[in-house]
Scaffold this active site. Structure first.
Site, short mmCIF file in Angstrom:
data_model
loop_
_atom_site.label_atom_id
_atom_site.label_comp_id
_atom_site.label_asym_id
_atom_site.label_seq_id
_atom_site.Cartn_x
_atom_site.Cartn_y
_atom_site.Cartn_z
N LYS A 1 65.17 -71.91 -44.65
CA LYS A 1 66.20 -72.93 -44.96
C LYS A 1 66.67 -72.79 -46.41
O LYS A 1 67.87 -72.80 -46.67
CB LYS A 1 65.60 -74.32 -44.76
N ASN A 2 65.73 -72.68 -47.34
CA ASN A 2 66.11 -72.73 -48.76
C ASN A 2 66.83 -71.47 -49.23
O ASN A 2 67.29 -71.40 -50.36
CB ASN A 2 64.89 -73.01 -49.64
N ILE B 1 56.75 -81.72 -59.62
CA ILE B 1 58.18 -81.38 -59.51
C ILE B 1 59.04 -82.62 -59.24
O ILE B 1 60.02 -82.85 -59.91
CB ILE B 1 58.41 -80.32 -58.39
N CYS C 1 67.96 -90.54 -52.40
CA CYS C 1 66.91 -90.20 -53.36
C CYS C 1 65.59 -90.05 -52.61
O CYS C 1 64.63 -90.76 -52.88
CB CYS C 1 66.81 -91.26 -54.43
N ARG D 1 71.04 -82.73 -49.07
CA ARG D 1 70.83 -82.76 -50.51
C ARG D 1 71.31 -81.49 -51.21
O ARG D 1 71.76 -81.51 -52.34
CB ARG D 1 69.36 -83.01 -50.81
N ARG E 1 67.12 -87.37 -58.16
CA ARG E 1 67.39 -85.92 -58.20
C ARG E 1 68.67 -85.72 -59.00
O ARG E 1 69.74 -85.55 -58.46
CB ARG E 1 67.50 -85.36 -56.77
N PRO E 2 68.54 -85.75 -60.32
CA PRO E 2 69.72 -85.66 -61.17
C PRO E 2 70.42 -84.31 -61.03
O PRO E 2 69.82 -83.34 -60.56
CB PRO E 2 69.16 -85.83 -62.59
N ILE E 3 71.70 -84.28 -61.43
CA ILE E 3 72.44 -83.01 -61.37
C ILE E 3 72.99 -82.64 -62.75
O ILE E 3 73.92 -81.85 -62.86
CB ILE E 3 73.56 -83.05 -60.31
N ASP E 4 72.39 -83.23 -63.78
CA ASP E 4 72.87 -82.97 -65.15
C ASP E 4 72.85 -81.48 -65.51
O ASP E 4 73.77 -80.96 -66.14
CB ASP E 4 72.04 -83.78 -66.16
N ARG F 1 65.91 -81.41 -40.10
CA ARG F 1 66.69 -80.80 -41.18
C ARG F 1 66.18 -79.42 -41.54
O ARG F 1 66.94 -78.58 -42.04
CB ARG F 1 66.62 -81.68 -42.44
N ASP G 1 57.03 -77.95 -51.87
CA ASP G 1 57.38 -78.12 -50.46
C ASP G 1 56.17 -77.97 -49.53
O ASP G 1 56.23 -78.37 -48.37
CB ASP G 1 58.45 -77.10 -50.05
C1 UD1 Z 1 64.91 -76.84 -54.34
C2 UD1 Z 1 64.59 -76.77 -52.88
C3 UD1 Z 1 63.53 -77.79 -52.53
C4 UD1 Z 1 62.32 -77.59 -53.41
C5 UD1 Z 1 62.73 -77.56 -54.88
C6 UD1 Z 1 61.57 -77.23 -55.84
C7 UD1 Z 1 66.56 -76.04 -51.69
C8 UD1 Z 1 67.68 -76.44 -50.79
N1 UD1 Z 1 65.76 -77.03 -52.10
O1 UD1 Z 1 65.43 -78.11 -54.63
O2 UD1 Z 1 63.17 -77.63 -51.17
O3 UD1 Z 1 61.46 -78.67 -53.19
O4 UD1 Z 1 63.74 -76.59 -55.09
O5 UD1 Z 1 61.06 -75.97 -55.55
O6 UD1 Z 1 66.38 -74.89 -52.03
N2 UD1 Z 1 66.32 -81.45 -62.14
C9 UD1 Z 1 66.94 -82.17 -63.15
N3 UD1 Z 1 68.29 -82.01 -63.33
C10 UD1 Z 1 69.03 -81.18 -62.54
C11 UD1 Z 1 68.38 -80.45 -61.52
C12 UD1 Z 1 67.01 -80.61 -61.34
O7 UD1 Z 1 66.31 -82.93 -63.86
O8 UD1 Z 1 70.25 -81.09 -62.77
C13 UD1 Z 1 64.86 -81.64 -61.91
C14 UD1 Z 1 64.58 -82.30 -60.56
O9 UD1 Z 1 64.68 -83.70 -60.64
C15 UD1 Z 1 63.18 -81.84 -60.28
C16 UD1 Z 1 63.15 -80.45 -60.88
O10 UD1 Z 1 64.23 -80.38 -61.80
O11 UD1 Z 1 62.25 -82.65 -60.95
C17 UD1 Z 1 63.23 -79.34 -59.85
O12 UD1 Z 1 64.42 -79.44 -59.14
P1 UD1 Z 1 65.13 -78.16 -58.53
O13 UD1 Z 1 64.32 -76.93 -58.76
O14 UD1 Z 1 66.53 -78.18 -59.01
O15 UD1 Z 1 65.06 -78.50 -57.01
P2 UD1 Z 1 66.19 -78.41 -55.96
O16 UD1 Z 1 67.06 -77.24 -56.26
O17 UD1 Z 1 66.82 -79.77 -55.82
#
Ligand code: UD1
Length: 419
Positions: free
Chosen positions: A24-25, A330, A118, A94, A123-126, A400, A308
């Protein structure tokens, strides 16, 4: 669909061979990446899961042709007519945030809302937005609507991530693969799914080096051309089926997976007393001996223990002799499965990031609700190892990410059905 349940009669050791689904990922970013290509993209080993269907709905909404036949997804983005993803579509999945990089990279603009709820805490996107800005995009975020544009095109640059975020690394790769000049990502995520995305993009004509390491170098190209690509196997689905074998003291063979992909969690099963043997593209698991607790399991970015896999392995450890400690680093709210496991008789104490699981002799079937994708899968694992009947509702979370989970477990002798 919303009312479907999974019903399990526990206590049957799982035995037999299964073939693992596509990851999936990795498939979700690859599907998004097809937007960048001219001509037809053929994605093989694409898992038939609801996140794939949601991705297809996004592509269709953008005007792409999209056809899923068995596990082969064919996409043509030649007639793409829109760069906006509606709120309804964004909230379905997501990982819809990766359409930011894919649309900016393919059209130089995009309009979207924030990705869904959430489930695992904030799950911020900054980091995604900062990275797009660094590549030269103008980003306007008003009333929850994010508008990005790069009227003069994206330009390669150096981006140092403050954290090796998987989604941000993917978004940068998607945006930068056709940008002008060189982009260097430092502290990039090193997950194998990142390497799979890079291999796909390179097969389409991209020039990406270093994927799988902390430094990825992307030399922008003018065009990408659709190709035929086979998605890597799903290591988290493998961890789930190994957990189910462990919870039932079973013996299974997982086919179609390179054991190296499971490196980050195999040793945990070995510490539990499972015998694991990796040969060619198979992982043999013998969990007939009583399970033992393990030391500390600390979730970390790759190559550390994957977040995961935390919930499913926790479910397997509920009946292991002794106490096991989890530290979830995480995501903030990733112990949502615990209440259900405790309802089934598990002894788990959570304090902040830490969960202590003390093994009990028996788990008891119960009525529980899936809280999220991996949490839901952990309830299946616990239900298979429990005495009596477990009924899991809200299984749309499980759908999912798992293809045909009840049929796969049935083929191993597990008593499970969807009602
Ligand atoms: C991806 C995976 C998810 C897995 C995760 C961690 C997919 C579709 N999803 O999620 O299954 O659990 O990696 O291996 O591949 N963060 C911020 N700001 C941001 C982005 C992230 O603070 O803009 C933080 C998140 O809150 C979290 C950490 O970074 O604490 C890791 O997130 P990230 O590696 O981005 O996970 P995803 O890509 O959402």
């Amino acid at each position: 669909m919303q009312n479907q349940k999974i019903v399990i009669e526990g206590g049957v050791p799982l035995r037999g061979d299964i073939k693992i689904q596509g990851a999936k990922n990795s498939s979700l970013p690859i599907i998004a990446a097809s937007l960048l290509c001219e001509g037809e993209t053929v994605i093989k080993n694409c898992p038939r899961i609801s996140d794939t269907y949601a991705s297809c709905r996004i592509l269709s909404h953008l005007g792409c042709r999209c056809n899923l036949s068995g596990n082969v997804l064919t996409v043509s983005a030649d007639k793409k007519s829109s760069c906006s993803v509606s709120d309804e579509l964004m909230s379905e999945m997501r990982s819809s945030i990766i359409y930011m990089g894919a649309l900016l990279g393919s059209s130089g603009e995009c309009c979207m809302t924030f990705p869904g709820g959430c489930e695992l805490g904030p799950r911020p996107i900054d980091m995604h937005i900062d990275a797009m800005k660094k590549l030269g995009a103008r980003v306007k975020d008003e009333y929850g609507i994010i508008e990005c544009s790069a009227p003069h095109g994206l330009k390669g640059t150096k981006i140092i991530l403050s954290y090796p975020s998987v989604g941000t690394t993917e978004n940068i790769m998607l945006a930068a693969v056709k940008a002008e000049g060189e982009t260097v990502i430092s502290n990039a995520a090193m997950e194998p799914e990142i390497t799979d995305l890079a291999e796909f993009l390179n097969k389409c004509g991209g020039r990406i080096k270093g994927a799988g390491t902390g430094k990825i170098v992307i030399d922008g190209v003018k065009k990408l051309y659709g190709c035929t690509y086979t998605v890597m196997p799903d290591r988290i689905a493998a961890a789930t089926y190994i957990s189910a074998a462990a919870a039932t003291n079973g013996e299974i063979n997982i086919l179609g997976i390179d054991g190296l992909l499971c490196d980050s969690f195999i040793s945990v099963f070995e510490q539990m007393g499972c015998y694991i043997y990796i040969y060619d593209d198979r992982v043999y698991v013998n969990a007939e001996r009583p399970l033992r607790s393990v030391g500390k399991i600390i979730t970390m970015p790759h190559p550390g223990f994957p977040t995961d896999a935390q919930a499913v392995i926790m479910a397997a450890l509920c009946k292991a002799r002794g106490s096991s400690i989890f530290v979830e680093n995480i995501f903030e709210s990733r112990y949502k499965q615990v209440d259900a496991l405790v309802k089934m008789g598990a002894n788990i104490k959570v304090s902040g990031k830490t969960a202590v699981v003390t093994g009990v002799k028996r788990l008891y079937g119960s009525k529980v609700s899936a809280t999220d994708l991996r949490g839901g899968a952990s309830m299946i694992v616990a239900g298979l190892g429990a005495d009596g009947k477990t009924e899991i509702s809200d299984i749309y979370h499980i759908d999912r990410g798992y293809e045909n989970i009840e049929n796969i477990i049935s083929s191993l002798g597990g008593k499970i059905k969807r009602i």
